[in-house]
Design an enzyme around this catalytic site. Structure first.
Site, mmCIF file in Angstrom:
data_model
loop_
_atom_site.group_PDB
_atom_site.id
_atom_site.type_symbol
_atom_site.label_atom_id
_atom_site.label_comp_id
_atom_site.label_asym_id
_atom_site.label_seq_id
_atom_site.Cartn_x
_atom_site.Cartn_y
_atom_site.Cartn_z
ATOM 1 N N HIS A 30 -2.196 -1.590 1.650
ATOM 2 C CA HIS A 30 -1.197 -0.659 1.170
ATOM 3 C C HIS A 30 0.139 -1.196 1.221
ATOM 4 O O HIS A 30 0.957 -0.621 2.110
ATOM 5 C CB HIS A 30 -1.228 0.798 1.271
ATOM 6 C CG HIS A 30 -2.623 1.441 0.746
ATOM 7 N ND1 HIS A 30 -2.680 2.024 -0.411
ATOM 8 C CD2 HIS A 30 -3.932 1.311 1.133
ATOM 9 C CE1 HIS A 30 -3.781 2.474 -0.574
ATOM 10 N NE2 HIS A 30 -4.728 1.996 0.352
ATOM 11 N N GLU A 77 2.751 -0.170 -0.672
ATOM 12 C CA GLU A 77 3.413 0.794 -1.013
ATOM 13 C C GLU A 77 3.779 1.708 -0.004
ATOM 14 O O GLU A 77 4.685 2.510 0.189
ATOM 15 C CB GLU A 77 2.915 1.595 -2.423
ATOM 16 C CG GLU A 77 1.763 2.598 -1.935
ATOM 17 C CD GLU A 77 0.531 2.080 -1.585
ATOM 18 O OE1 GLU A 77 -0.486 2.633 -1.599
ATOM 19 O OE2 GLU A 77 0.416 0.752 -1.512
ATOM 20 N N CYS A 86 -6.139 -1.127 -3.283
ATOM 21 C CA CYS A 86 -7.213 -0.490 -2.616
ATOM 22 C C CYS A 86 -8.160 -0.163 -3.778
ATOM 23 O O CYS A 86 -8.904 -0.833 -4.259
ATOM 24 C CB CYS A 86 -6.584 0.770 -1.882
ATOM 25 S SG CYS A 86 -7.889 1.408 -0.513
#
EC number: 6.3.5.3
Length: 257
Positions: free
Chosen positions: A214, A216, A105
């Site tokens: 994302h 994560e 990002c």
């Protein structure tokens, strides 16, 4: 023996070879997802090392993650100020020397500003902030960050951005396509108007990767998307993003780390 902690979360026991791999996580003013990235590295079995933007010291890490957020409040444009942080000079040199670097990002935006990746990120074509679980297709599984995935496999991971539209001139886009450097592509829905549905790219060497969604946030059952690319899995149980982090750990171990 008590379970070790990083911050305030528990760390699962890890393979010694994986645990020896040190993954640096950079924090800038305005970074939001550094702890999430550190948790993802830890869940994958590696060692997360916090790196401060204003210190020109990579602390002997083996790879670097530039996490998401709004570095310096996205003043001027997203990533434009962070690119000049003292630590980024070292990241650029290390990346050019072959160190694996991942930008997520805002991290992707910083990588384009640092000219480690081509193109640029501008505001979403609908001019609104987007937040949704996003289906991606993994088109290049030969990078340091994608070797755990099958080519053309799918993954569902969260997307959250306002400046997520990837743009580049036609010559650059043709080069990325022709050289197989489009790593991730939006599948089904293009959420921000990115050229050719591009969600993530790599440099020619395959060690530097940037992506807008994302991974994560899709690494731990119970805290991820409600689905995976392989169907419904239950509330929060999607973990399609974990392979990003296991990929770099296993790649580094295989390379003799």
């Amino acid at each position: 023996m008590s379970t070790p902690l990083i911050g305030d979360f528990a760390v699962a026991p890890a393979n010694d070879a994986l645990r020896a791999v040190r993954i640096g996580i950079i924090t800038f003013p305005g970074t939001l997802d550094d702890r999430d990235a550190a948790r993802a590295v830890t869940l994958a079995g590696g060692t997360a090392v916090g790196l401060w933007h204003n210190e020109a010291n990579l602390q002997s890490v083996d790879a670097v993650i530039i996490p998401g957020g709004f570095s310096y409040g996205d003043y001027l444009r997203a990533g434009a100020i962070a690119r000049f942080a003292p630590l980024m000079d070292m990241v650029v040199d290390a990346a050019n020397g072959g160190m694996p670097v991942l930008g997520i990002c805002n991290g992707f935006q910083i990588l384009t500003e640092a000219h480690l990746l081509p193109g640029s990120m501008i505001k979403n074509n609908h001019l609104k902030f987007s937040c949704a679980d996003q289906l991606l297709r993994v088109e290049n599984n030969t990078t340091a960050w994608t070797s755990a995935y099958a080519k053309d496999s799918g993954m569902v991971i969260p997307l959250k951005n306002q400046d997520g539209q990837y743009v580049a001139d036609e010559k650059t886009l043709d080069e990325l396509e022709g050289e197989g450097r489009v790593v991730f592509r939006y599948d089904g829905v293009n959420p921000n108007g990115s050229r050719r549905n591009i969600a993530g790219i790599t440099n020619a060497a395959g060690n530097v990767v940037g992506l807008m969604p994302h991974p994560e946030h899709a690494v731990e059952a119970g805290f991820g998307p409600d689905s995976s690319a392989y169907g419904e899995v239950g509330l929060g149980y999607g973990t399609d993003g974990l392979g990003i982090f296991t990929s770099v750990l296993t790649s580094l171990v295989a390379g003799g780390k």
